[in-house]
Design an enzyme around this catalytic site. Structure first.
Site, PDB file in Angstrom:
ATOM      1  N   SER A 278       0.827  -1.206   0.000  1.00 42.89           N
ATOM      2  CA  SER A 278       0.000   0.000   0.000  1.00 42.89           C
ATOM      3  C   SER A 278       0.860   1.254   0.000  1.00 42.89           C
ATOM      4  O   SER A 278       1.938   1.278   0.567  1.00 42.89           O
ATOM      5  CB  SER A 278      -0.924   0.027   1.210  1.00 42.89           C
ATOM      6  OG  SER A 278      -1.663   1.245   1.184  1.00 42.89           O
TER       7      SER A 278
ATOM      8  N   LYS B 117      -4.225  -6.874   3.645  1.00 44.55           N
ATOM      9  CA  LYS B 117      -4.269  -5.749   2.689  1.00 44.55           C
ATOM     10  C   LYS B 117      -5.720  -5.481   2.275  1.00 44.55           C
ATOM     11  O   LYS B 117      -6.136  -4.325   2.123  1.00 44.55           O
ATOM     12  CB  LYS B 117      -3.403  -6.036   1.451  1.00 44.55           C
ATOM     13  CG  LYS B 117      -3.505  -4.958   0.357  1.00 44.55           C
ATOM     14  CD  LYS B 117      -2.976  -3.612   0.806  1.00 44.55           C
ATOM     15  CE  LYS B 117      -3.464  -2.392   0.072  1.00 44.55           C
ATOM     16  NZ  LYS B 117      -3.432  -2.302  -1.339  1.00 44.55           N
TER      17      LYS B 117
ATOM     18  N   HIS C 280      -7.212  -3.642   5.077  1.00 45.92           N
ATOM     19  CA  HIS C 280      -6.644  -2.276   5.019  1.00 45.92           C
ATOM     20  C   HIS C 280      -7.497  -1.433   4.068  1.00 45.92           C
ATOM     21  O   HIS C 280      -7.877  -0.300   4.370  1.00 45.92           O
ATOM     22  CB  HIS C 280      -5.193  -2.350   4.528  1.00 45.92           C
ATOM     23  CG  HIS C 280      -4.597  -1.047   4.076  1.00 45.92           C
ATOM     24  ND1 HIS C 280      -4.955  -0.425   2.887  1.00 45.92           N
ATOM     25  CD2 HIS C 280      -3.680  -0.221   4.641  1.00 45.92           C
ATOM     26  CE1 HIS C 280      -4.285   0.706   2.761  1.00 45.92           C
ATOM     27  NE2 HIS C 280      -3.504   0.850   3.809  1.00 45.92           N
ATOM     28  N   ASN C 281      -7.800  -1.994   2.918  1.00 47.98           N
ATOM     29  CA  ASN C 281      -8.580  -1.237   1.937  1.00 47.98           C
ATOM     30  C   ASN C 281     -10.009  -1.006   2.411  1.00 47.98           C
ATOM     31  O   ASN C 281     -10.595   0.042   2.136  1.00 47.98           O
ATOM     32  CB  ASN C 281      -8.579  -1.954   0.583  1.00 47.98           C
ATOM     33  CG  ASN C 281      -7.262  -1.753  -0.164  1.00 47.98           C
ATOM     34  OD1 ASN C 281      -6.251  -1.402   0.439  1.00 47.98           O
ATOM     35  ND2 ASN C 281      -7.260  -1.974  -1.453  1.00 47.98           N
TER      36      ASN C 281
ATOM     37  N   GLU D 108      -9.774   1.777   4.612  1.00 48.64           N
ATOM     38  CA  GLU D 108      -9.534   2.932   3.713  1.00 48.64           C
ATOM     39  C   GLU D 108     -10.864   3.453   3.135  1.00 48.64           C
ATOM     40  O   GLU D 108     -11.104   4.659   3.103  1.00 48.64           O
ATOM     41  CB  GLU D 108      -8.589   2.452   2.609  1.00 48.64           C
ATOM     42  CG  GLU D 108      -8.311   3.387   1.458  1.00 48.64           C
ATOM     43  CD  GLU D 108      -7.410   2.693   0.417  1.00 48.64           C
ATOM     44  OE1 GLU D 108      -6.283   2.269   0.758  1.00 48.64           O
ATOM     45  OE2 GLU D 108      -7.836   2.557  -0.751  1.00 48.64           O
TER      46      GLU D 108
HETATM   47  N1  LIG Z   1      -2.502   1.892  -8.102  1.00 52.43           N
HETATM   48  C1  LIG Z   1      -2.476   1.752  -6.777  1.00 52.43           C
HETATM   49  O1  LIG Z   1      -2.576   2.731  -6.010  1.00 52.43           O
HETATM   50  C2  LIG Z   1      -2.290   0.402  -6.178  1.00 52.43           C
HETATM   51  C3  LIG Z   1      -2.445  -0.763  -6.912  1.00 52.43           C
HETATM   52  N2  LIG Z   1      -2.269  -1.978  -6.321  1.00 52.43           N
HETATM   53  C4  LIG Z   1      -2.425  -3.223  -7.063  1.00 52.43           C
HETATM   54  O2  LIG Z   1      -1.217  -3.453  -7.787  1.00 52.43           O
HETATM   55  C5  LIG Z   1      -1.490  -4.129  -9.017  1.00 52.43           C
HETATM   56  C6  LIG Z   1      -0.978  -3.280 -10.168  1.00 52.43           C
HETATM   57  O3  LIG Z   1      -1.648  -2.044 -10.106  1.00 52.43           O
HETATM   58  P1  LIG Z   1      -1.268  -0.791 -11.010  1.00 52.43           P
HETATM   59  O4  LIG Z   1       0.198  -0.744 -11.225  1.00 52.43           O
HETATM   60  O5  LIG Z   1      -1.967   0.370 -10.405  1.00 52.43           O
HETATM   61  O6  LIG Z   1      -2.012  -1.184 -12.358  1.00 52.43           O
HETATM   62  P2  LIG Z   1      -1.723  -0.736 -13.850  1.00 52.43           P
HETATM   63  O7  LIG Z   1      -2.995  -0.889 -14.588  1.00 52.43           O
HETATM   64  O8  LIG Z   1      -1.016   0.563 -13.915  1.00 52.43           O
HETATM   65  O9  LIG Z   1      -0.695  -1.852 -14.364  1.00 52.43           O
HETATM   66  C7  LIG Z   1      -1.122  -3.155 -14.534  1.00 52.43           C
HETATM   67  C8  LIG Z   1       0.043  -4.024 -14.979  1.00 52.43           C
HETATM   68  O10 LIG Z   1      -0.496  -5.324 -15.244  1.00 52.43           O
HETATM   69  C9  LIG Z   1      -0.125  -5.705 -16.554  1.00 52.43           C
HETATM   70  N3  LIG Z   1      -1.133  -6.505 -17.191  1.00 52.43           N
HETATM   71  C10 LIG Z   1      -2.438  -6.210 -17.333  1.00 52.43           C
HETATM   72  N4  LIG Z   1      -3.062  -7.179 -18.018  1.00 52.43           N
HETATM   73  C11 LIG Z   1      -2.117  -8.096 -18.324  1.00 52.43           C
HETATM   74  C12 LIG Z   1      -2.136  -9.340 -19.015  1.00 52.43           C
HETATM   75  N5  LIG Z   1      -3.261  -9.826 -19.535  1.00 52.43           N
HETATM   76  N6  LIG Z   1      -0.968 -10.010 -19.115  1.00 52.43           N
HETATM   77  C13 LIG Z   1       0.175  -9.529 -18.599  1.00 52.43           C
HETATM   78  N7  LIG Z   1       0.251  -8.358 -17.935  1.00 52.43           N
HETATM   79  C14 LIG Z   1      -0.879  -7.663 -17.801  1.00 52.43           C
HETATM   80  C15 LIG Z   1       0.004  -4.390 -17.300  1.00 52.43           C
HETATM   81  O11 LIG Z   1       0.759  -4.592 -18.460  1.00 52.43           O
HETATM   82  P3  LIG Z   1       0.491  -3.676 -19.766  1.00 52.43           P
HETATM   83  O12 LIG Z   1       1.131  -2.358 -19.463  1.00 52.43           O
HETATM   84  O13 LIG Z   1       1.198  -4.436 -20.784  1.00 52.43           O
HETATM   85  O14 LIG Z   1      -0.977  -3.596 -19.956  1.00 52.43           O
HETATM   86  C16 LIG Z   1       0.708  -3.540 -16.263  1.00 52.43           C
HETATM   87  O15 LIG Z   1       2.072  -3.807 -16.229  1.00 52.43           O
HETATM   88  C17 LIG Z   1      -3.001  -4.342  -9.028  1.00 52.43           C
HETATM   89  O16 LIG Z   1      -3.288  -5.591  -8.477  1.00 52.43           O
HETATM   90  C18 LIG Z   1      -3.522  -3.233  -8.101  1.00 52.43           C
HETATM   91  O17 LIG Z   1      -4.760  -3.553  -7.547  1.00 52.43           O
HETATM   92  C19 LIG Z   1      -1.884  -2.090  -5.015  1.00 52.43           C
HETATM   93  C20 LIG Z   1      -1.697  -0.982  -4.260  1.00 52.43           C
HETATM   94  C21 LIG Z   1      -1.908   0.349  -4.759  1.00 52.43           C
HETATM   95  O1  LIG Z   2      -4.922  -0.699  -2.893  1.00 51.20           O
HETATM   96  C1  LIG Z   2      -5.024   0.470  -3.152  1.00 51.20           C
HETATM   97  C2  LIG Z   2      -4.730   1.485  -2.121  1.00 51.20           C
HETATM   98  O2  LIG Z   2      -4.498   0.918  -0.878  1.00 51.20           O
HETATM   99  C3  LIG Z   2      -5.484   0.867  -4.511  1.00 51.20           C
HETATM  100  O3  LIG Z   2      -5.324   2.214  -4.781  1.00 51.20           O
HETATM  101  C4  LIG Z   2      -6.857   0.378  -4.811  1.00 51.20           C
HETATM  102  O4  LIG Z   2      -7.080   0.401  -6.183  1.00 51.20           O
HETATM  103  C5  LIG Z   2      -7.936   1.205  -4.152  1.00 51.20           C
HETATM  104  O5  LIG Z   2      -9.158   0.562  -4.227  1.00 51.20           O
HETATM  105  P1  LIG Z   2     -10.388   1.071  -5.114  1.00 51.20           P
HETATM  106  O6  LIG Z   2      -9.848   1.237  -6.531  1.00 51.20           O
HETATM  107  O7  LIG Z   2     -11.390  -0.001  -4.974  1.00 51.20           O
HETATM  108  O8  LIG Z   2     -10.806   2.402  -4.535  1.00 51.20           O
END
Ligand SMILES: NC(=O)C1=CN([C@@H]2O[C@H](COP(=O)(O)OP(=O)(O)OC[C@H]3O[C@@H](n4cnc5c(N)ncnc54)[C@H](OP(=O)(O)O)[C@@H]3O)[C@@H](O)[C@H]2O)C=CC1
Ligand SMILES: O=C(CO)[C@H](O)[C@H](O)COP(=O)(O)O
Length: 464
Positions: free
Chosen positions: A133, A188, A191-192, A195
């Site tokens: 997070s 986690k 946590h959300n 959140e």
């Molecule tokens: N954003 C946030 O604040 C937070 C996100 N997370 C979690 O972290 C993870 C990543 O999130 P985030 O970086 O924001 O997401 P993004 O959408 O920015 O990135 C997603 C990633 O997954 C890859 N991907 C998607 N589809 C496929 C596929 N079919 N095959 C292979 N790779 C794929 C994408 O590749 P490509 O670029 O090629 O599409 C990209 O690298 C998620 O599980 C999210 O819930 C956790 C905490 C915080």
């Molecule tokens: O894990 C997170 C923060 O802790 C991500 O930002 C998550 O995508 C937030 O949840 P939602 O998109 O359902 O608001």
């Protein structure tokens, strides 16, 4: 050429930031992203934008990515949760050997993590479901990390995870082993859930305050609260959000009032329902998001209600501040309660104080209250076992009552504040009307009931 110490799969928002964080800490790193179609240049662009780091090697084929890593391999997947994780594991499996360590840092469902952990364990591959997070900025500067799996595999990656994570006030890493298999992703998820409620409480304060106050004035109040015991990352960013302008227009005033979600809030609520813990606040926050999504219907129905031409009667700032203080304590109690119960159900040993400690920095719900909660959990596993907390909530009760009364008189929905109040009143009432429910169940379904004047082992049925 020496091999990389760590690999990251997925250069999305989080993957890019975590990669830079890892590289900055001096680890030799390999990164991989798929390169089909629109994704053709993701890796190349990432390397071009970050030429300052000469310890990152980029890969668009799994072959070269795997070959670039020292063994046992340590790989973090930072990709979309769900079936994508299974698909990527399937792609990786032929290349992985026993003792390699695969970490899923996305928001995966803890039961999926449990299944993946068990399937990979059969091949000797260590799988770590690691909640992360902090959003984009946290990932870059130091997130809060919640790894689950087994303590042995954690010890193999701990030097890296603990180096890249945020620091608490004593400079200790905001990362610790949570418990076995899916426990990291479970905490986690909760946590959300916490959140969601924290965000909704701020949205509800904004709803009631904006009846008579400008964005600037609300922001000032929030910034002021943020100097004391109410301070939190979410309060701070909400104060900033309220004053951000594009030209002469406040951006927040132009944002459509339909809240999105990616599922972790509803998973938290479903899990709490399954294990029988009343997480009323996060659940009402999820429903508040769902309700907001019915924008067209809301607009249509709102036409039956004309705004009265009178000055709204809103509570004073002290009432709002204390109602917020009250609701946040209840929210934290509910979140930790579900973790505590799940730990019993899944046989996880989760140190609640340590968990709260790793949430004091780096993560989205970091706050002064979390710091206090971490201290309190050194002596108990339920905040309501602490007499100071009970006395504090008792003294705050009149303020939340004022806020609720005012919400009614102004026709403002305060779903999550109400939930906190109802929960507290129910939880502190020796008698609830559940005797009627039991009688009804027995009347129509012969479900039987227990009696106040008989041993609890005895069940009764009346021919109503
Ligand atoms: N954003 C946030 O604040 C937070 C996100 N997370 C979690 O972290 C993870 C990543 O999130 P985030 O970086 O924001 O997401 P993004 O959408 O920015 O990135 C997603 C990633 O997954 C890859 N991907 C998607 N589809 C496929 C596929 N079919 N095959 C292979 N790779 C794929 C994408 O590749 P490509 O670029 O090629 O599409 C990209 O690298 C998620 O599980 C999210 O819930 C956790 C905490 C915080
Ligand atoms: O894990 C997170 C923060 O802790 C991500 O930002 C998550 O995508 C937030 O949840 P939602 O998109 O359902 O608001």
């Amino acid at each position: 050429m020496s091999k990389s110490q760590f690999g990251v799969i997925g250069l999305g928002v989080m993957g890019k930031s975590l990669s830079l964080n890892i590289a900055e800490k001096g680890f030799k790193l390999s990164v991989y992203n798929r390169s089909e179609g629109e994704e053709a240049n993701v890796v190349k662009d990432f390397l071009n934008q970050n030429t300052a780091f000469n310890n990152i090697s980029g890969h668009t084929s799994i072959d070269s990515f795997i070959a670039s890593l020292e063994t046992p391999r340590k790989i973090l997947m930072m990709i979309k949760a769900g079936s994508v994780v299974d698909a990527v594991i399937k792609q990786l499996e032929p290349y992985l050997n026993a003792d390699d360590i695969l970490i899923d840092g996305g928001n995966s469902h803890y039961l999926d993590t449990k299944n993946r952990y068990e399937a990979l364990q059969k091949k000797g591959i260590h799988f770590i479901g690691c909640g992360i997070s902090g959003g984009e900025e946290g990932a870059r500067k130091g997130p809060s990390m919640m790894p689950g799996g087994n303590i042995h595999s954690y010890s193999l990656v701990a030097p890296i995870l603990e180096k890249i994570s945020a620091r608490d006030k004593n400079n200790k890493a905001c990362c610790c082993f949570i418990a076995n298999n899916g426990a990291g992703h479970f905490v986690k998820m909760i946590h959300n859930g916490v959140e969601y409620s924290e965000m909704q409480l701020l949205a509800e304060l904004y709803a009631i305050m904006s009846l008579t106050m400008s964005n600037e004035d609300i922001s000032k109040v929030f910034s002021n609260w943020n100097k004391g015991d109410l301070s939190s990352y979410l309060l701070e960013i909400t104060a900033n959000i309220l004053t951000k302008k594009e030209g002469n227009t406040y951006i927040v005033d132009t944002i459509l009032d339909k809240a999105g979600n990616k599922g972790t809030g509803s998973w938290s609520s479903k899990t709490a329902l399954e294990i029988g813990i009343p997480t009323t606040m996060m659940t009402s926050a999820v429903f508040a998001r769902y309700l907001s999504s019915f924008k067209e219907k809301r607009v249509q129905l709102s036409q039956h209600f004309t705004k009265e031409n009178r000055t709204p009667d809103i509570p004073n700032i002290k009432d709002l501040e204390n109602a917020y203080r009250f609701a946040r304590i209840i929210n934290h109690q509910q979140g930790f309660d579900v973790i505590n119960e799940a730990a019993k159900a899944y046989n996880w040993t989760i140190n609640l104080s340590e968990l709260a400690r790793i949430w004091t920095n780096g993560c989205i719900i970091r706050s002064e209250l979390m710091q206090q909660v971490s201290e309190l959990f050194k002596n108990q596993t339920n905040l309501f076992d602490n007499i100071d907390i009970i006395n504090q909530l008792k003294s705050l009760e009149p303020y939340i009552e004022e806020v609720i009364k005012s919400a009614i008189s102004n026709r403002v929905p305060l779903d999550t504040f109400w939930s906190s109040y109802n929960y507290w009143v129910s939880m502190t009432s020796a008698k609830l009307p559940a005797n009627i429910i039991q009688a009804q169940r027995d009347y129509f379904g012969a479900h039987t009931y227990q009696k106040i004047d008989a041993p609890l082992s005895q069940f009764f049925h009346t021919n109503w």
